[in-house]
Design an enzyme around this catalytic site. Structure first.
Site, PDB file in Angstrom:
ATOM      1  N   GLY A   1       0.805  -1.222   0.000  1.00 49.82           N
ATOM      2  CA  GLY A   1       0.000   0.000   0.000  1.00 49.82           C
ATOM      3  C   GLY A   1       0.839   1.273   0.000  1.00 49.82           C
ATOM      4  O   GLY A   1       2.029   1.253   0.320  1.00 49.82           O
TER       5      GLY A   1
ATOM      6  N   ILE B   1       0.744   3.977   1.992  1.00 48.71           N
ATOM      7  CA  ILE B   1       1.304   4.367   3.295  1.00 48.71           C
ATOM      8  C   ILE B   1       2.281   3.304   3.798  1.00 48.71           C
ATOM      9  O   ILE B   1       3.400   3.612   4.223  1.00 48.71           O
ATOM     10  CB  ILE B   1       0.169   4.559   4.336  1.00 48.71           C
ATOM     11  CG1 ILE B   1      -0.744   5.724   3.932  1.00 48.71           C
ATOM     12  CG2 ILE B   1       0.754   4.798   5.738  1.00 48.71           C
ATOM     13  CD1 ILE B   1      -1.995   5.888   4.800  1.00 48.71           C
ATOM     14  N   ALA B   2       1.869   2.035   3.705  1.00 51.53           N
ATOM     15  CA  ALA B   2       2.680   0.946   4.268  1.00 51.53           C
ATOM     16  C   ALA B   2       4.062   0.883   3.629  1.00 51.53           C
ATOM     17  O   ALA B   2       5.046   0.563   4.296  1.00 51.53           O
ATOM     18  CB  ALA B   2       1.958  -0.381   4.098  1.00 51.53           C
TER      19      ALA B   2
ATOM     20  N   ARG C   1      -0.879  -9.577  -0.742  1.00 51.50           N
ATOM     21  CA  ARG C   1      -1.895 -10.563  -1.108  1.00 51.50           C
ATOM     22  C   ARG C   1      -1.363 -11.612  -2.072  1.00 51.50           C
ATOM     23  O   ARG C   1      -1.869 -12.709  -2.141  1.00 51.50           O
ATOM     24  CB  ARG C   1      -3.105  -9.856  -1.715  1.00 51.50           C
ATOM     25  CG  ARG C   1      -4.068  -9.445  -0.645  1.00 51.50           C
ATOM     26  CD  ARG C   1      -5.398  -9.124  -1.187  1.00 51.50           C
ATOM     27  NE  ARG C   1      -5.481  -7.748  -1.647  1.00 51.50           N
ATOM     28  CZ  ARG C   1      -6.628  -7.159  -1.949  1.00 51.50           C
ATOM     29  NH1 ARG C   1      -7.743  -7.834  -1.897  1.00 51.50           N
ATOM     30  NH2 ARG C   1      -6.640  -5.901  -2.329  1.00 51.50           N
TER      31      ARG C   1
ATOM     32  N   LYS D   1     -14.063   2.153   8.769  1.00 52.08           N
ATOM     33  CA  LYS D   1     -12.912   2.512   9.617  1.00 52.08           C
ATOM     34  C   LYS D   1     -13.352   2.657  11.081  1.00 52.08           C
ATOM     35  O   LYS D   1     -12.613   2.317  11.998  1.00 52.08           O
ATOM     36  CB  LYS D   1     -12.262   3.816   9.124  1.00 52.08           C
ATOM     37  CG  LYS D   1     -11.647   3.734   7.740  1.00 52.08           C
ATOM     38  CD  LYS D   1     -10.618   2.629   7.596  1.00 52.08           C
ATOM     39  CE  LYS D   1      -9.290   2.890   8.238  1.00 52.08           C
ATOM     40  NZ  LYS D   1      -8.354   1.754   8.027  1.00 52.08           N
TER      41      LYS D   1
ATOM     42  N   VAL E   1      -4.201  11.583   2.937  1.00 54.17           N
ATOM     43  CA  VAL E   1      -2.749  11.470   2.834  1.00 54.17           C
ATOM     44  C   VAL E   1      -2.284  11.802   1.419  1.00 54.17           C
ATOM     45  O   VAL E   1      -2.813  11.270   0.442  1.00 54.17           O
ATOM     46  CB  VAL E   1      -2.296  10.043   3.230  1.00 54.17           C
ATOM     47  CG1 VAL E   1      -0.779   9.938   3.202  1.00 54.17           C
ATOM     48  CG2 VAL E   1      -2.823   9.693   4.623  1.00 54.17           C
TER      49      VAL E   1
ATOM     50  N   PHE F   1     -10.536  19.401   2.594  1.00 55.07           N
ATOM     51  CA  PHE F   1      -9.775  18.195   2.927  1.00 55.07           C
ATOM     52  C   PHE F   1      -8.805  18.520   4.059  1.00 55.07           C
ATOM     53  O   PHE F   1      -8.119  19.540   4.012  1.00 55.07           O
ATOM     54  CB  PHE F   1      -8.954  17.720   1.721  1.00 55.07           C
ATOM     55  CG  PHE F   1      -9.788  17.445   0.499  1.00 55.07           C
ATOM     56  CD1 PHE F   1     -10.401  16.215   0.329  1.00 55.07           C
ATOM     57  CD2 PHE F   1      -9.980  18.435  -0.475  1.00 55.07           C
ATOM     58  CE1 PHE F   1     -11.184  15.958  -0.780  1.00 55.07           C
ATOM     59  CE2 PHE F   1     -10.764  18.187  -1.587  1.00 55.07           C
ATOM     60  CZ  PHE F   1     -11.368  16.955  -1.747  1.00 55.07           C
TER      61      PHE F   1
ATOM     62  N   TYR G   1     -11.945  21.262  11.101  1.00 60.19           N
ATOM     63  CA  TYR G   1     -10.562  21.339  11.589  1.00 60.19           C
ATOM     64  C   TYR G   1     -10.279  20.284  12.657  1.00 60.19           C
ATOM     65  O   TYR G   1     -11.197  19.820  13.341  1.00 60.19           O
ATOM     66  CB  TYR G   1     -10.286  22.740  12.143  1.00 60.19           C
ATOM     67  CG  TYR G   1     -10.460  23.787  11.076  1.00 60.19           C
ATOM     68  CD1 TYR G   1      -9.443  24.042  10.157  1.00 60.19           C
ATOM     69  CD2 TYR G   1     -11.672  24.481  10.940  1.00 60.19           C
ATOM     70  CE1 TYR G   1      -9.622  24.966   9.135  1.00 60.19           C
ATOM     71  CE2 TYR G   1     -11.856  25.405   9.925  1.00 60.19           C
ATOM     72  CZ  TYR G   1     -10.823  25.637   9.027  1.00 60.19           C
ATOM     73  OH  TYR G   1     -10.998  26.530   8.009  1.00 60.19           O
TER      74      TYR G   1
HETATM   75  P1  NAP Z   1      -3.763   1.556  -0.504  1.00 61.46           P
HETATM   76  O1  NAP Z   1      -2.546   1.993  -1.214  1.00 61.46           O
HETATM   77  O2  NAP Z   1      -4.995   1.274  -1.307  1.00 61.46           O
HETATM   78  O3  NAP Z   1      -3.403   0.302   0.396  1.00 61.46           O
HETATM   79  C1  NAP Z   1      -4.359  -0.564   0.926  1.00 61.46           C
HETATM   80  C2  NAP Z   1      -3.654  -1.843   1.284  1.00 61.46           C
HETATM   81  O4  NAP Z   1      -4.603  -2.751   1.858  1.00 61.46           O
HETATM   82  C3  NAP Z   1      -3.043  -2.550   0.075  1.00 61.46           C
HETATM   83  O5  NAP Z   1      -1.797  -3.087   0.423  1.00 61.46           O
HETATM   84  C4  NAP Z   1      -4.034  -3.656  -0.194  1.00 61.46           C
HETATM   85  O6  NAP Z   1      -3.454  -4.800  -0.810  1.00 61.46           O
HETATM   86  C5  NAP Z   1      -4.457  -4.005   1.219  1.00 61.46           C
HETATM   87  N1  NAP Z   1      -5.696  -4.781   1.218  1.00 61.46           N
HETATM   88  C6  NAP Z   1      -6.909  -4.395   0.803  1.00 61.46           C
HETATM   89  N2  NAP Z   1      -7.773  -5.423   0.927  1.00 61.46           N
HETATM   90  C7  NAP Z   1      -7.049  -6.479   1.417  1.00 61.46           C
HETATM   91  C8  NAP Z   1      -7.355  -7.818   1.752  1.00 61.46           C
HETATM   92  N3  NAP Z   1      -8.578  -8.339   1.604  1.00 61.46           N
HETATM   93  N4  NAP Z   1      -6.358  -8.601   2.247  1.00 61.46           N
HETATM   94  C9  NAP Z   1      -5.097  -8.135   2.402  1.00 61.46           C
HETATM   95  N5  NAP Z   1      -4.750  -6.868   2.089  1.00 61.46           N
HETATM   96  C10 NAP Z   1      -5.720  -6.064   1.603  1.00 61.46           C
HETATM   97  O7  NAP Z   1      -4.233   2.623   0.550  1.00 61.46           O
HETATM   98  P2  NAP Z   1      -3.454   3.491   1.632  1.00 61.46           P
HETATM   99  O8  NAP Z   1      -3.840   4.873   1.374  1.00 61.46           O
HETATM  100  O9  NAP Z   1      -2.037   3.130   1.730  1.00 61.46           O
HETATM  101  O10 NAP Z   1      -4.239   3.002   2.945  1.00 61.46           O
HETATM  102  C11 NAP Z   1      -3.630   2.205   3.928  1.00 61.46           C
HETATM  103  C12 NAP Z   1      -4.407   2.346   5.206  1.00 61.46           C
HETATM  104  O11 NAP Z   1      -4.452   3.712   5.582  1.00 61.46           O
HETATM  105  C13 NAP Z   1      -5.860   1.885   5.142  1.00 61.46           C
HETATM  106  O12 NAP Z   1      -6.169   1.290   6.378  1.00 61.46           O
HETATM  107  C14 NAP Z   1      -6.624   3.189   4.976  1.00 61.46           C
HETATM  108  O13 NAP Z   1      -7.946   3.079   5.467  1.00 61.46           O
HETATM  109  C15 NAP Z   1      -5.788   4.099   5.846  1.00 61.46           C
HETATM  110  N6  NAP Z   1      -5.914   5.532   5.566  1.00 61.46           N
HETATM  111  C16 NAP Z   1      -5.570   6.029   4.340  1.00 61.46           C
HETATM  112  C17 NAP Z   1      -5.667   7.397   4.123  1.00 61.46           C
HETATM  113  C18 NAP Z   1      -5.286   8.034   2.817  1.00 61.46           C
HETATM  114  O14 NAP Z   1      -5.637   9.199   2.588  1.00 61.46           O
HETATM  115  N7  NAP Z   1      -4.550   7.341   1.944  1.00 61.46           N
HETATM  116  C19 NAP Z   1      -6.141   8.239   5.139  1.00 61.46           C
HETATM  117  C20 NAP Z   1      -6.474   7.690   6.381  1.00 61.46           C
HETATM  118  C21 NAP Z   1      -6.350   6.331   6.573  1.00 61.46           C
HETATM  119  P3  NAP Z   1      -3.229  -4.872  -2.408  1.00 61.46           P
HETATM  120  O15 NAP Z   1      -1.934  -4.125  -2.659  1.00 61.46           O
HETATM  121  O16 NAP Z   1      -3.098  -6.321  -2.676  1.00 61.46           O
HETATM  122  O17 NAP Z   1      -4.402  -4.230  -3.051  1.00 61.46           O
END
Ligand code: NAP
Length: 350
Positions: A17, A19-20, A39, A171, A198, A232, A316
């Site tokens: 992902g 962030i990750a 996955r 969430k 983000v 945002f 805010y």
């Molecule tokens: P992202 O790039 O879409 O990453 C989502 C990750 O979750 C991907 O690695 C995806 O795997 C994995 N995933 C989804 N369904 C899955 C499943 N069934 N089994 C295993 N893995 C699964 O999004 P991100 O923005 O980095 O978000 C990461 C986290 O931050 C999420 O919890 C999101 O709710 C939270 N978040 C994001 C934001 C933002 O603005 N980006 C803001 C607040 C919180 P694949 O690579 O295989 O698809």
């Protein structure tokens, strides 16, 4: 003795992902062994940037296959880990056909799956969960229920549902489930990161993340006619990743942490990008009138209830706890946005 044994590997779920990937990079930079779950371990294209991070070291990367919906599938990756970073969860707000199946089940059952495995893994002493400000508020109008119009870590989203803001609902339910599981045991403690929207450079060339799709649409002409008057609460992806690492490693880190640098509206974003890039990209120049958004919004998946409760309403967040508990220092969002567009351009994605 330190709460988290730094010689033990760290598990990062959903490592591919947006962030990750930064979390993995910071941990590898600091010399940790990272057990990264994806996955599909055979998808070399999707995992390539992780291999690059691992090769640079000094830490070590080990890839494991796991799915949120497959009970017990995180056990092998978690074996021997001291720290668990649970970031995996579906993040999309448009094109939802079955919210229960696409969002709620993977978010809630996935959190239960990962955290119950943590309870069964003797070595785990801390879990860091990626929640969201979406678990703190549902709609911009919810700010009128707060004491001074500013959301804090004490607030919970009580207005989202399966049919209204289902991503935010997913969430909220997932974070509530995490606190429930954490309270039912006493070996590991829980720290939660609640980021705003983000932004900032991505380590992979994927464009299917909601954050990246938003940024692309600000520069590729999608909003050439103008932008809706949405606000945002934004934050840099690197600050969010640093918050995860610090929440995992700082002894005293605890509780929820709002991660928001600034609240801006869509036209502010466009103006900041135009200041930097001028005519290089197709950046919107004006706000669309609200009546047009009410007319066409539903076709884009934004129902009238959503518009009524969010359009033109700034909201805010108090980010002070992230500064004191996690030592986060926020960069101006203008810089984050510019660096994000530079990365997309350098990777030929615009
Ligand atoms: P992202 O790039 O879409 O990453 C989502 C990750 O979750 C991907 O690695 C995806 O795997 C994995 N995933 C989804 N369904 C899955 C499943 N069934 N089994 C295993 N893995 C699964 O999004 P991100 O923005 O980095 O978000 C990461 C986290 O931050 C999420 O919890 C999101 O709710 C939270 N978040 C994001 C934001 C933002 O603005 N980006 C803001 C607040 C919180 P694949 O690579 O295989 O698809």
């Amino acid at each position: 003795m330190e709460k988290v044994d730094k010689s033990k590997p760290v598990l990062v779920t959903g490592a591919t992902g947006y962030i990750a990937s930064w979390v993995v990079k910071y941990l590898i930079d600091e010399g940790f062994t990272v057990h990264a779950t994806v996955r599909d371990t055979s998808n070399n294209e999707k995992n390539a940037h992780l291999y690059n991070i691992g090769e640079k070291g000094p830490g070590e990367l080990k890839l494991f296959e796991a799915d949120l919906l497959r009970d017990g599938s995180f056990a092998e990756a978690m074996e021997g880990c001291g720290l668990v970073m649970h970031t995996a969860s579906p993040f999309f707000i448009q094109g939802i056909k079955d919210a229960q199946k696409q969002l709620i089940d993977p978010a809630v059952n996935g959190t239960r799956n990962v955290l119950e495995t943590a309870s069964q893994t003797e070595t785990v002493s801390r879990v860091v969960l990626t929640s969201s400000i979406a678990a703190i508020y549902g709609d911009a109008v919810d700010k009128f229920k707060t004491r001074n119009g500013v959301f804090t870590e004490k607030d919970w989203n009580t207005s989202s549902s399966l049919t209204h803001q289902p991503y935010s609902y997913s969430k909220t339910l997932a974070e509530r489930e995490a606190w429930k599981i954490a309270e039912n045991q006493d070996r590991w403690d829980l720290a939660v990161i609640n980021p705003g929207f983000v932004m900032g450079p991505s380590l992979s060339k994927r464009t299917d993340s909601t954050s990246i799709d938003f940024m692309l649409s600000m520069v590729n002409g999608k909003f050439a006619m103008g932008v809706p008057d949405f606000y945002f609460a934004m934050v840099d992806v690197r600050e969010v990743a640093r918050a995860h690492v610090n929440a995992g490693l700082r002894e005293e880190a605890s509780g929820r942490h709002i991660l928001v640098a600034e609240t801006v509206n869509a036209l502010d974003v466009a103006d900041m990008l135009r200041d930097k890039f001028d005519k290089r990209f197709k950046i919107p120049k004006r706000k669309l009138p609200d009546f047009m958004i009410y007319l066409f919004g539903p076709l884009q998946g934004f129902g009238w209830k959503h518009l009524r409760k969010n359009l033109g309403i700034p909201y805010y967040f108090d980010n002070s706890y992230s500064k004191t508990d996690l030592g986060i220092e926020y960069w101006p969002i203008r810089q984050t946005l510019a660096e994000h567009v530079e990365q997309l351009d350098n990777d030929n994605l615009i």
